[in-house]
Design an enzyme around this catalytic site. Structure first.
Site, mmCIF file in Angstrom:
data_model
loop_
_atom_site.group_PDB
_atom_site.id
_atom_site.type_symbol
_atom_site.label_atom_id
_atom_site.label_comp_id
_atom_site.label_asym_id
_atom_site.label_seq_id
_atom_site.Cartn_x
_atom_site.Cartn_y
_atom_site.Cartn_z
ATOM 1 N N ASN A 159 1.262 4.602 2.349
ATOM 2 C CA ASN A 159 0.698 4.381 3.678
ATOM 3 C C ASN A 159 1.633 3.549 4.548
ATOM 4 O OD1 ASN A 159 -2.068 4.403 1.766
ATOM 5 N ND2 ASN A 159 -2.154 5.588 3.637
ATOM 6 N N ASP A 205 -7.141 -3.733 0.173
ATOM 7 C CA ASP A 205 -6.911 -3.764 1.628
ATOM 8 C C ASP A 205 -8.250 -3.865 2.344
ATOM 9 O OD1 ASP A 205 -5.365 -3.862 3.909
ATOM 10 O OD2 ASP A 205 -5.129 -1.692 4.086
ATOM 11 N N HIS A 245 0.819 -1.228 0.000
ATOM 12 C CA HIS A 245 0.000 0.000 0.000
ATOM 13 C C HIS A 245 0.852 1.278 0.000
ATOM 14 C CE1 HIS A 245 0.518 -0.487 4.325
ATOM 15 N NE2 HIS A 245 -0.503 -1.312 4.464
ATOM 16 N N LEU A 251 -6.736 5.060 10.080
ATOM 17 C CA LEU A 251 -7.359 4.214 9.068
ATOM 18 C C LEU A 251 -7.060 2.750 9.364
ATOM 19 C CD1 LEU A 251 -6.611 6.227 5.799
ATOM 20 C CD2 LEU A 251 -8.862 5.811 6.807
ATOM 21 N N ALA A 252 -8.106 1.929 9.280
ATOM 22 C CA ALA A 252 -7.978 0.511 9.609
ATOM 23 C C ALA A 252 -8.422 -0.323 8.418
ATOM 24 C CB ALA A 252 -8.815 0.175 10.841
#
Length: 394
Positions: A221, A277, A218, A310-311
């Site tokens: 991130n 994700d 990702h 963010l999860a």
């Protein structure tokens, strides 16, 4: 359908080129050919989809959950089946079920589930992606810092023993927790190594590329950023021709301007490819779930911990393709490649990501508005939008 049949459409995208008024010939679980409709053998069974667009099925190398199942919370074959089926409804025909940082017992249970799923040939199951626990606490993201740890000899020996038993094998690791020699052993065992959740400098990343890393997890991130004097993992990923970079195109994880810059800057032959994700919320109206004993909240297209971190993501692959095409102004064919051909290349799945003779018959049928009409895995229809609409009316 018979063993050999054809699907006809106004357009077929084979992964590289468009074919007008064409037919996709299916031979069992494989692609037989793409040919003009006028060239079809007499008497072959045909299924017309009119103005539909046939394209390679999507491949997602980072899927944490779907259908109300988070793999960490249900690391069994039923969980894998549910996740794969949930994403097939959005055009994903092959995915890497992803285990987020957890305790060793959960890892071992997940690996055994992957072994069983591979033996059972669960439709859509490509293999396992172990994202952690060998990461950097400084770039933990949503991973529980108390579970992040360096790789030990016992970890490495276990992973070497299990390599090749659960389909394709992918790991996200950070240089802070894994040595170059350990990485070389993982690569030799058959693992595809992605660098992520790291604060390492670009020069350090270069050493790990030399040791066999081929991907970045990702992009942008949970990693060292591109700076004026230190390029970080972002700079390494964009400049290295050997690093394939996953990208979450939901508009929350990465700003659209930044995405455009990255797409323009990426040095080949490796590419930027799409990942979701995705968490357990995909295909559901759930308002949240638990991860490692912490609540994750679903609001306005975002998944966050209580502190706003963010999860994972609340997006499917078809929505990512639309975002890249409509918001980033990428040609439709490039957006489709980012969701099919490029991830197949990144993970070494030579029989997937394109509709060429001998490839797996994994494909989707889209409308002219890029709505999903049907999903096919191994030459069998596993999801049809019309059937879903009929059920909703009933």
């Amino acid at each position: 359908m018979t063993a050999v049949f054809a699907i006809t459409a106004s357009r077929i995208f084979d992964g590289q080129n468009f074919h007008q008024d064409a037919a996709l010939v299916i031979d069992g679980s494989k692609i037989g050919a793409v040919m003009p409709q006028s060239k079809l053998p007499a008497g072959i069974k045909t299924l017309p989809v009119g103005n539909g667009l046939i394209a390679p099925g999507f491949i997602d190398l980072q899927v944490n959950g779907g259908g109300d199942v988070l793999f960490n919370n249900q690391p069994d074959v039923t969980g894998i089946e549910t996740i794969c089926a949930a994403h097939a409804r959005f055009g994903t025909t092959a995915l890497m079920v992803t285990l987020i940082t957890d305790v060793p017992d959960i890892r071992d249970t997940a690996v055994e589930a992957g072994c069983q799923a591979a033996q059972d040939a669960v439709p859509g199951f490509l293999g396992l992606h172990l994202e952690g626990p060998h990461l950097s606490v400084a770039r933990k993201g949503t991973h529980d810092p108390s579970l992040i740890r360096p790789m030990t000899e016992d970890d490495l020996a276990y992973l070497e023993t299990k390599a090749g038993t659960f389909g394709l094998a992918m790991m996200t690791v950070a240089p802070e927790s894994v040595t170059p020699d350990q990485m070389r052993r993982l690569v030799a065992a058959g693992y595809h190594i992605s660098l992520g959740h790291t604060d390492s400098a670009c020069a350090v990343i270069a050493d790990y590329v030399d040791a066999g890393a081929t991907m970045v997890t990702h992009l942008f991130n949970a990693m060292s950023q591109l700076g004026n004097r230190e390029p970080g993992l972002v700079g390494a990923g964009l400049s290295s021709p050997a690093l394939h970079c996953g990208l979450i195109a939901d508009g929350f994880h990465v700003d659209p301007v930044t995405m455009r810059v990255a797409l323009a800057a990426k040095q080949g032959p490796a590419h930027i490819f799409l990942v979701t994700d995705a968490m357990s919320t995909i295909g559901t109206d759930s308002t949240g779930f638990d991860l490692n004993g912490r609540a994750v909240y679903r609001r306005d297209g975002r998944l966050t911990l209580a502190d706003g971190t963010l999860a994972g993501a609340d997006i499917d692959m078809l929505s990512c393709v639309r975002f890249v095409h409509e918001r980033l102004d990428q040609p439709l064919e490039e957006a489709l490649r980012m969701a099919s051909l490029y991830p197949a290349q990144a993970i070494g799945a030579a029989c997937k990501g394109s509709l060429t003779a001998g490839s797996d018959a994994d494909f989707i049928v889209l409308s002219d508005k890029i709505d999903l009409l049907s999903t096919w895995i191994g030459g069998a229809c596993v999801h049809e939008a019309k059937a879903e609409r009929r059920e909703a009316r009933a």
